[in-house]
Design an enzyme around this catalytic site. Structure first.
Site, PDB file in Angstrom:
ATOM      1  CE1 TYR A  19      -3.771  -2.438   0.727  1.00  0.00           C
ATOM      2  CE2 TYR A  19      -2.285  -3.336   2.381  1.00  0.00           C
ATOM      3  CZ  TYR A  19      -3.427  -3.447   1.615  1.00  0.00           C
ATOM      4  OH  TYR A  19      -4.227  -4.556   1.735  1.00  0.00           O
ATOM      5  CG  HIS A  38      -6.896   5.008   1.385  1.00  0.00           C
ATOM      6  ND1 HIS A  38      -7.696   6.130   1.542  1.00  0.00           N
ATOM      7  CD2 HIS A  38      -7.545   3.996   2.057  1.00  0.00           C
ATOM      8  CE1 HIS A  38      -8.765   5.814   2.257  1.00  0.00           C
ATOM      9  NE2 HIS A  38      -8.698   4.537   2.582  1.00  0.00           N
ATOM     10  CG  PHE A  68      -4.814  -2.824   7.793  1.00  0.00           C
ATOM     11  CD1 PHE A  68      -4.428  -2.737   6.469  1.00  0.00           C
ATOM     12  CD2 PHE A  68      -4.233  -3.781   8.610  1.00  0.00           C
ATOM     13  CE1 PHE A  68      -3.486  -3.614   5.950  1.00  0.00           C
ATOM     14  CE2 PHE A  68      -3.296  -4.654   8.099  1.00  0.00           C
ATOM     15  CZ  PHE A  68      -2.911  -4.568   6.761  1.00  0.00           C
ATOM     16  CG  ASN A 109     -11.612   0.127   7.138  1.00  0.00           C
ATOM     17  OD1 ASN A 109     -11.207   1.047   6.435  1.00  0.00           O
ATOM     18  ND2 ASN A 109     -12.336  -0.871   6.649  1.00  0.00           N
TER      19      ASN A 109
END
Length: 240
Positions: A14, A19, A64, A66
Site C-alpha cells: 500500500y 490512500h 489498517f 478502518n
C-alpha cells in the site's frame, strides 16, 4: 504535547497508494525536522520531535485504515489529551489532486479512517485534507484510493509534501490560515502559474533575419555625365 497523525495502510503493498498520502506527509515531517527514529507504540509507529516550540508525537497507525481510531485514541488517552490537541493528515477525494484544506470538526465524508477516529476520540480535531481527486463515479472510488499515484503525480506530490513539512510548525502554533497560504504559495511558485501576472510573456512573431529586413531606400547615386569616369562608363555599357 500535541499529536500529529498520518493515516494510511501498513505494508509495502500500500506504500504508494493515494490512500497513504497521510503516511507520506508524516514521513516528510519526520525527515524535514529531524524527529526521532520510528518506534512501535500505541498500535502504531511513533516519532517524537519539536515544531513551533511544541513537543509533537507523530503517529502512523498500523491497524489498517478502518481501525485508525484505536491507535490514535490510545495515544491521546495515555497523554490525557483532548481531541483539540490532535491534527490528522489524510487523503480527500472531494478535493482536486494537489489541493489542500484545513478545518476543525465536521463529518467523515465517507472516509473510513476519519469515521474510526470520530468513533474513538470525537470529531473536534484538526483535519489536514490532502486532495487526491475523484475518479468521476462512486463505483470507482475504492480502486482509485487504493491505486498508486501515477508517475506524473510526483511532480505536484513531492512539492506538496515538502511544503507541508516546511510549514508544519504553523499548524503546531494553531495558525491554520498561514499554513494553507504557505503551502499554496509553494505550489504556485514551483508548479503552474496561477494568474496572468505569473504567466510568461507571449512569444513575439517570427522576424525576418536582419539581412532580409526591409530598410529605408537610399536615393540612387548620380552617375557622372562628363569627365574620365563618364567616358569609361560609356565604353563599358556601350552608351553614346
Amino acid at each position: 504535547m500535541l499529536v500529529f497523525a498520518g493515516l494510511g495502510n501498513p505494508g509495502a503493498k500500500y506504500e504508494n497508494n493515494r490512500h497513504n498520502v497521510g503516511f507520506m506527509a508524516a514521513d516528510a515531517i519526520v525527515r524535514r525536522h529531524s524527529f526521532s527514529p520510528w518506534s512501535r507504540k500505541f498500535q502504531g509507529l511513533v516519532s517524537e520531535g519539536t515544531l513551533g516550540g511544541e513537543k509533537i508525537l507523530l503517529i502512523k497507525p498500523q491497524t489498517f485504515m478502518n481501525l485508525s481510531g484505536q491507535s490514535v485514541g490510545e495515544a491521546l488517552r495515555f497523554y490525557k489529551l483532548e481531541p483539540s490537541a490532535l491534527t490528522v493528515f489524510y487523503d480527500e477525494i472531494d478535493l482536486a489532486a494537489g489541493k489542500l484544506r484545513v478545518k476543525v470538526g465536521g463529518g467523515s465524508g465517507g472516509h473510513n479512517g476519519i469515521r474510526s477516529l470520530d468513533q474513538h476520540v470525537g470529531n473536534a480535531y484538526r483535519r489536514v485534507r490532502i486532495g487526491v481527486g475523484h475518479p468521476g463515479v462512486k463505483e470507482m472510488v475504492h480502486g482509485h484510493v487504493l491505486g498508486d499515484f501515477a508517475k506524473a503525480d510526483r511532480e505536484w506530490l513531492d512539492v506538496l509534501l515538502d511544503a507541508i513539512a516546511d510549514a508544519a510548525g504553523l499548524l503546531a502554533k494553531g495558525d491554520d490560515s498561514s499554513f494553507m497560504n504557505r503551502v499554496t504559495l509553494a505550489l504556485r511558485d514551483k508548479l503552474v502559474p496561477t494568474g496572468d501576472d505569473d504567466r510568461p510573456p507571449p512569444k513575439a512573431p517570427k522576424q525576418q533575419s536582419h539581412v532580409r529586413q526591409a530598410r529605408p531606400q537610399q536615393p540612387a547615386a548620380k552617375l557622372p555625365e562628363s569627365g574620365p569616369m563618364a567616358a569609361m562608363l560609356k565604353k563599358l555599357f556601350g552608351k553614346d
